[in-house]
Design a protein around this motif. Structure first.
Motif, PDB file in Angstrom:
ATOM      1  N   MET A   1      52.369 -39.354  73.323  1.00  0.00           N
ATOM      2  CA  MET A   1      53.623 -39.103  73.232  1.00  0.00           C
ATOM      3  C   MET A   1      54.259 -38.225  73.925  1.00  0.00           C
ATOM      4  SD  MET A   1      54.296 -40.251  69.036  1.00  0.00           S
ATOM      5  CE  MET A   1      56.111 -40.284  69.210  1.00  0.00           C
ATOM      6  N   ALA A   2      54.146 -36.932  73.693  1.00  0.00           N
ATOM      7  CA  ALA A   2      54.487 -35.822  74.623  1.00  0.00           C
ATOM      8  C   ALA A   2      53.283 -34.647  74.284  1.00  0.00           C
ATOM      9  CB  ALA A   2      55.747 -35.564  73.862  1.00  0.00           C
ATOM     10  N   VAL A   3      53.386 -33.957  75.220  1.00  0.00           N
ATOM     11  CA  VAL A   3      52.626 -32.576  75.292  1.00  0.00           C
ATOM     12  C   VAL A   3      52.655 -31.852  74.032  1.00  0.00           C
ATOM     13  CG1 VAL A   3      52.158 -30.290  76.391  1.00  0.00           C
ATOM     14  CG2 VAL A   3      52.373 -32.544  77.695  1.00  0.00           C
ATOM     15  N   GLY A   4      54.111 -31.658  73.840  1.00  0.00           N
ATOM     16  CA  GLY A   4      54.168 -30.573  72.585  1.00  0.00           C
ATOM     17  C   GLY A   4      53.848 -31.277  71.062  1.00  0.00           C
ATOM     18  N   ALA A   5      53.662 -32.454  71.266  1.00  0.00           N
ATOM     19  CA  ALA A   5      53.015 -33.365  69.625  1.00  0.00           C
ATOM     20  C   ALA A   5      51.861 -32.781  69.524  1.00  0.00           C
ATOM     21  CB  ALA A   5      53.355 -34.759  69.971  1.00  0.00           C
ATOM     22  N   HIS A   6      51.046 -32.285  70.373  1.00  0.00           N
ATOM     23  CA  HIS A   6      49.726 -31.555  69.947  1.00  0.00           C
ATOM     24  C   HIS A   6      49.381 -30.117  69.810  1.00  0.00           C
ATOM     25  CE1 HIS A   6      48.349 -35.785  71.167  1.00  0.00           C
ATOM     26  NE2 HIS A   6      49.387 -35.649  72.164  1.00  0.00           N
ATOM     27  N   TYR A   7      50.546 -29.637  69.505  1.00  0.00           N
ATOM     28  CA  TYR A   7      50.653 -28.160  69.373  1.00  0.00           C
ATOM     29  C   TYR A   7      51.438 -28.017  68.131  1.00  0.00           C
ATOM     30  CZ  TYR A   7      49.581 -26.875  74.150  1.00  0.00           C
ATOM     31  OH  TYR A   7      48.782 -26.622  75.327  1.00  0.00           O
ATOM     32  N   ALA A   8      50.851 -26.919  67.157  1.00  0.00           N
ATOM     33  CA  ALA A   8      51.686 -26.462  65.950  1.00  0.00           C
ATOM     34  C   ALA A   8      53.055 -26.042  66.413  1.00  0.00           C
ATOM     35  CB  ALA A   8      50.771 -25.727  65.258  1.00  0.00           C
ATOM     36  N   VAL A   9      52.831 -25.046  67.417  1.00  0.00           N
ATOM     37  CA  VAL A   9      53.932 -24.337  67.874  1.00  0.00           C
ATOM     38  C   VAL A   9      54.251 -24.597  69.318  1.00  0.00           C
ATOM     39  CG1 VAL A   9      54.940 -21.981  68.269  1.00  0.00           C
ATOM     40  CG2 VAL A   9      53.831 -22.420  66.104  1.00  0.00           C
ATOM     41  N   PHE A  10      55.040 -25.046  69.629  1.00  0.00           N
ATOM     42  CA  PHE A  10      55.317 -25.364  71.051  1.00  0.00           C
ATOM     43  C   PHE A  10      57.004 -24.986  71.512  1.00  0.00           C
ATOM     44  CE2 PHE A  10      55.870 -28.287  74.837  1.00  0.00           C
ATOM     45  CZ  PHE A  10      54.597 -27.731  75.503  1.00  0.00           C
ATOM     46  N   ASP A  11      56.774 -23.509  71.262  1.00  0.00           N
ATOM     47  CA  ASP A  11      58.278 -22.946  71.705  1.00  0.00           C
ATOM     48  C   ASP A  11      58.498 -22.754  73.115  1.00  0.00           C
ATOM     49  OD1 ASP A  11      56.429 -21.205  71.670  1.00  0.00           O
ATOM     50  OD2 ASP A  11      57.375 -19.571  70.774  1.00  0.00           O
ATOM     51  N   GLN A  12      59.728 -22.796  73.538  1.00  0.00           N
ATOM     52  CA  GLN A  12      60.132 -22.273  74.942  1.00  0.00           C
ATOM     53  C   GLN A  12      59.405 -21.009  75.329  1.00  0.00           C
ATOM     54  OE1 GLN A  12      61.914 -24.410  76.615  1.00  0.00           O
ATOM     55  NE2 GLN A  12      62.241 -23.579  78.437  1.00  0.00           N
ATOM     56  N   VAL A  13      59.074 -20.923  76.350  1.00  0.00           N
ATOM     57  CA  VAL A  13      58.418 -19.793  77.266  1.00  0.00           C
ATOM     58  C   VAL A  13      59.554 -19.379  78.011  1.00  0.00           C
ATOM     59  CG1 VAL A  13      56.541 -18.885  78.683  1.00  0.00           C
ATOM     60  CG2 VAL A  13      55.916 -20.731  77.098  1.00  0.00           C
ATOM     61  N   ASP A  14      59.965 -18.222  77.794  1.00  0.00           N
ATOM     62  CA  ASP A  14      61.257 -17.550  78.777  1.00  0.00           C
ATOM     63  C   ASP A  14      60.673 -16.839  79.872  1.00  0.00           C
ATOM     64  OD1 ASP A  14      60.317 -15.205  77.248  1.00  0.00           O
ATOM     65  OD2 ASP A  14      62.097 -15.150  75.963  1.00  0.00           O
ATOM     66  N   ASP A  15      61.268 -16.426  80.628  1.00  0.00           N
ATOM     67  CA  ASP A  15      61.080 -15.399  81.666  1.00  0.00           C
ATOM     68  C   ASP A  15      60.289 -14.038  81.372  1.00  0.00           C
ATOM     69  OD1 ASP A  15      61.938 -17.284  83.616  1.00  0.00           O
ATOM     70  OD2 ASP A  15      63.695 -16.424  84.172  1.00  0.00           O
ATOM     71  N   ASP A  16      60.839 -13.702  80.347  1.00  0.00           N
ATOM     72  CA  ASP A  16      60.601 -12.307  79.891  1.00  0.00           C
ATOM     73  C   ASP A  16      59.037 -12.431  79.406  1.00  0.00           C
ATOM     74  OD1 ASP A  16      62.974 -10.797  80.509  1.00  0.00           O
ATOM     75  OD2 ASP A  16      63.577 -11.108  78.435  1.00  0.00           O
ATOM     76  N   LYS A  17      58.643 -13.400  78.935  1.00  0.00           N
ATOM     77  CA  LYS A  17      57.446 -13.548  78.406  1.00  0.00           C
ATOM     78  C   LYS A  17      56.442 -13.803  79.590  1.00  0.00           C
ATOM     79  CE  LYS A  17      54.182 -15.920  75.064  1.00  0.00           C
ATOM     80  NZ  LYS A  17      54.210 -16.652  73.983  1.00  0.00           N
ATOM     81  N   VAL A  18      56.904 -14.450  80.611  1.00  0.00           N
ATOM     82  CA  VAL A  18      55.977 -14.792  81.709  1.00  0.00           C
ATOM     83  C   VAL A  18      55.975 -13.589  82.560  1.00  0.00           C
ATOM     84  CG1 VAL A  18      56.166 -15.674  84.251  1.00  0.00           C
ATOM     85  CG2 VAL A  18      56.828 -17.153  81.813  1.00  0.00           C
ATOM     86  N   ILE A  19      56.834 -12.744  82.749  1.00  0.00           N
ATOM     87  CA  ILE A  19      56.739 -11.523  83.443  1.00  0.00           C
ATOM     88  C   ILE A  19      55.633 -10.560  82.472  1.00  0.00           C
ATOM     89  CG2 ILE A  19      58.070  -9.418  83.715  1.00  0.00           C
ATOM     90  CD1 ILE A  19      60.603 -11.167  84.334  1.00  0.00           C
ATOM     91  N   ALA A  20      55.857 -10.363  81.264  1.00  0.00           N
ATOM     92  CA  ALA A  20      55.057  -9.638  80.511  1.00  0.00           C
ATOM     93  C   ALA A  20      53.622  -9.987  80.650  1.00  0.00           C
ATOM     94  CB  ALA A  20      55.423  -9.558  78.997  1.00  0.00           C
ATOM     95  N   LEU A  21      53.293 -11.351  80.475  1.00  0.00           N
ATOM     96  CA  LEU A  21      51.818 -11.866  80.821  1.00  0.00           C
ATOM     97  C   LEU A  21      51.380 -11.509  81.877  1.00  0.00           C
ATOM     98  CD1 LEU A  21      52.347 -15.198  78.884  1.00  0.00           C
ATOM     99  CD2 LEU A  21      50.838 -13.362  78.031  1.00  0.00           C
ATOM    100  N   LEU A  22      52.032 -11.772  82.980  1.00  0.00           N
ATOM    101  CA  LEU A  22      51.521 -11.688  84.376  1.00  0.00           C
ATOM    102  C   LEU A  22      51.520 -10.099  84.821  1.00  0.00           C
ATOM    103  CD1 LEU A  22      53.650 -14.395  86.047  1.00  0.00           C
ATOM    104  CD2 LEU A  22      51.217 -14.332  85.765  1.00  0.00           C
ATOM    105  N   ALA A  23      52.267  -9.341  84.194  1.00  0.00           N
ATOM    106  CA  ALA A  23      52.238  -8.003  84.451  1.00  0.00           C
ATOM    107  C   ALA A  23      50.840  -7.259  83.657  1.00  0.00           C
ATOM    108  CB  ALA A  23      53.458  -7.317  83.862  1.00  0.00           C
ATOM    109  N   ALA A  24      50.569  -7.924  82.664  1.00  0.00           N
ATOM    110  CA  ALA A  24      49.431  -7.453  81.997  1.00  0.00           C
ATOM    111  C   ALA A  24      47.915  -7.900  82.764  1.00  0.00           C
ATOM    112  CB  ALA A  24      49.276  -7.915  80.531  1.00  0.00           C
ATOM    113  N   THR A  25      48.028  -9.102  83.267  1.00  0.00           N
ATOM    114  CA  THR A  25      46.893  -9.345  84.079  1.00  0.00           C
ATOM    115  C   THR A  25      46.745  -8.782  85.359  1.00  0.00           C
ATOM    116  OG1 THR A  25      48.116 -10.964  85.636  1.00  0.00           O
ATOM    117  CG2 THR A  25      47.234 -11.794  83.261  1.00  0.00           C
ATOM    118  N   ALA A  26      47.728  -8.046  85.913  1.00  0.00           N
ATOM    119  CA  ALA A  26      47.775  -7.026  87.066  1.00  0.00           C
ATOM    120  C   ALA A  26      47.450  -5.571  86.652  1.00  0.00           C
ATOM    121  CB  ALA A  26      49.190  -7.087  87.929  1.00  0.00           C
ATOM    122  N   GLY A  27      47.172  -5.410  85.694  1.00  0.00           N
ATOM    123  CA  GLY A  27      46.868  -3.990  85.410  1.00  0.00           C
ATOM    124  C   GLY A  27      45.590  -3.745  85.253  1.00  0.00           C
TER     125      GLY A  27
END
Length: 213
Positions: free
Chosen positions: A187-213
């Motif tokens: 039906m939809a990708v999100g139907a297979h997640y208990a939590v499928f919230d919006q990923v905002d720019d700040d979270k993307v930036i934080a996650l990618l910054a952590a991988t660069a560290g």
């Protein structure tokens, strides 16, 4: 199977990807939802993370209709929907011009997300494209074709969930396809997640910054 959230899906996906014992891997996330999944895969593989950003080029009179798509990279790639372009009376040069705003937005997002870091070279390496799931497969198809042109030795598609028919269409474009869940009644990708919230720019930036560290 249902995933708690994207982090959980990434951890489960990482186990399956690691089992391939891939040589010299680079993990390529489709933002934004693919980033939390991809960073978990990258942690297990001890691999760098980069982005593959795809933006649709809409028909000016009907923006929801895709004339094509543009994908970022060392030299951005343009994919044209030839049937729609021909029917609408647009040639490739027309579409190149229409793609300029999409390319500008891709460049802006790459600068924001990766703080000016150069794209990771893919030639001769194992490129692993990761998203949080696949619905129609249109975006992933463009991403796979673009990444293939960058000369990786091996191209892997890895996602937590996708419909079997979409995977069947995408399989010829990759050397390996990993998908943990392939529901017959999708039906939809999100139907297979208990939590499928919006990923905002700040979270993307934080996650990618952590991988660069």
């Amino acid at each position: 199977m249902r995933f708690a959230d994207r982090t959980d899906a990434g951890r489960q996906l990482a186990v399956a990807v690691a089992a391939l014992d891939l040589e010299d891997p680079v993990v390529l996330a489709l933002p934004r939802g693919g980033v939390p999944v991809a960073v978990e895969v990258a942690r297990v593989l001890k691999a760098p993370v980069d982005l593959v950003m795809v933006r649709k080029i809409g028909l000016p009179s009907q923006p929801e209709v895709a004339l094509g798509a543009v994908v970022d990279g060392p030299r951005p790639d343009l994919e044209v929907n030839e049937d729609i372009a021909r029917h609408a009376g647009y040639n490739r040069l027309d579409i190149v011009k229409l793609a300029e705003p999409a390319l500008a937005e891709i460049a802006r997002r790459r600068g924001v997300y990766l703080a000016g870091r150069d794209p990771v070279p893919l030639a001769g390496r194992t490129a692993i494209i990761v998203d949080d799931g696949i619905a129609t497969g249109a975006t992933i198809r463009v991403a796979l074709r673009s990444v293939r042109r960058q000369g990786p030795a091996r191209l892997v598609l890895a996602v937590p969930v996708a419909p079997p028919e979409a995977l069947a269409q995408l399989a010829p474009l990759a050397d390996d396809v990993i998908c943990l869940l392939q529901p017959a009644s999708f039906m939809a990708v999100g139907a297979h997640y208990a939590v499928f919230d919006q990923v905002d720019d700040d979270k993307v930036i934080a996650l990618l910054a952590a991988t660069a560290g």
